[in-house]
Design a protein around this motif. Structure first.
Motif, PDB file in Angstrom:
ATOM      1  N   PRO A   1       7.779  48.663  50.139  1.00  0.00           N
ATOM      2  CA  PRO A   1       6.926  49.811  50.415  1.00  0.00           C
ATOM      3  C   PRO A   1       7.412  51.053  49.695  1.00  0.00           C
ATOM      4  O   PRO A   1       8.601  51.230  49.454  1.00  0.00           O
TER       5      PRO A   1
ATOM      6  N   ASP B   1       3.221  47.731  55.152  1.00  0.00           N
ATOM      7  CA  ASP B   1       2.202  48.771  55.302  1.00  0.00           C
ATOM      8  C   ASP B   1       2.473  49.692  56.488  1.00  0.00           C
ATOM      9  O   ASP B   1       1.914  50.792  56.563  1.00  0.00           O
TER      10      ASP B   1
ATOM     11  N   ASP C   1      -1.416  44.244  60.898  1.00  0.00           N
ATOM     12  CA  ASP C   1      -2.154  44.081  59.645  1.00  0.00           C
ATOM     13  C   ASP C   1      -3.623  43.752  59.880  1.00  0.00           C
ATOM     14  O   ASP C   1      -4.474  44.079  59.051  1.00  0.00           O
TER      15      ASP C   1
END
Length: 281
Positions: A2, A43, A255
């Motif tokens: 990330p 994420d 997610d």
């Protein structure tokens, strides 16, 4: 990796831990589910690191973390010992923990055995109950069959389990499958099997009353690994727990329903309740 997350290694007498670190602020430890590794949260890390110092760990037997003490038990309490060893190594005396699936079960057991260390506990479809596992995990525990699944049928097995983790088929990160396969193949597969074959949640469920930290339980109502109805079994022993069920969410809720899950996590970790903006109990 990330954006803004630095991959780091720290070694102790027990293990060589691989983890990602990002952000500044109160610490939060991220623990992925079985077969996952730190970038399962790739994420989520940028969102939480806006307010926190995020430590996303490859748990023992997963990802790049290598167990150096070959005599160490890899049952639940052995994994918890390694998590504590990691926190000591990076200098975290107290931290919030976010755990997904089996990572949530390990987080629960850690909070039971080290109640003064855990400030807040957010659990996404957690393990920790003495119930029968999904057939995929039972299969991995079988002699010979488990080795076959991990060494010969790894890619189709990972793809099947990833798809099953999502209620929204269009949100399955197909582009990550090859990365997952490479990561698993670079892992010590004997350690993966040792964890799978050693874990029992009986003591974790028995000792739920020892958890003192505020708890947030997040569940998708279309979870095909751990049904959302299991939340009721947790709250009978965790009266301080707040339960949020996300409509249309699968097992990989962070997610599968990212906006709802991130909002609930951010508010909980900040010490505010998940109010009318989120799904109800």
């Amino acid at each position: 990796m990330p954006d803004g997350a630095a991959g780091v290694v720290v070694e102790t007498a027990l293990a060589r831990f691989h983890y990602a670190r990002a952000g500044n602020g109160p610490p939060v430890l991220l623990l992925p589910g079985a077969g996952g590794w730190r970038f399962t949260f790739q994420d989520l890390i940028p969102v939480l690191s806006q307010r926190h110092t995020v430590y996303a760990l490859d748990p023992p037997g997963q990802g790049a973390t290598e167990i150096l003490d070959r005599g160490l038990s890899l049952g639940v309490d052995g994994v918890v010992r390694l998590i504590g060893d990691f926190l000591d190594a990076v200098g975290l005396g107290r931290t919030a923990i976010v755990g997904h699936s089996w990572g949530g079960g390990f987080a629960l057991r850690f909070a039971e055995l080290h109640p003064d260390t855990v400030t807040r506990l957010a659990l996404i479809a957690p393990g920790g109950l003495d119930v029968k596992d999904a057939w995929e995990f039972r299969l991995a525990r079988l002699p010979v069959v488990g080795e076959l699944v991990l060494r010969r049928l790894l890619r189709p097995s990972i793809r099947h389990m990833l798809i099953k983790s999502f209620a929204h088929r269009d949100r399955v990160p197909e582009d990550r499958i090859d990365d997952l396969v490479r990561t698993m193949r670079s892992s010590r597969l004997d350690d993966v099997l040792r964890v799978e074959r050693s874990v029992s949640w009986a003591a974790t469920e028995r000792d739920l009353h020892l958890v003192r930290a505020p708890v947030l339980l997040l569940w998708g109502d279309r979870d095909r690994y751990f049904p959302a109805s299991l939340a009721r079994r947790f709250v009978t022993r965790l009266p301080q727990a707040e339960v949020r069920t996300v409509p249309g969410g699968g097992h990989s809720l962070h997610d599968d329903c990212p906006e709802e899950t991130r909002g609930l996590l951010v508010r909980f970790l900040a010490g505010t309740t998940a109010d009318a903006a989120g799904p109800g109990r």
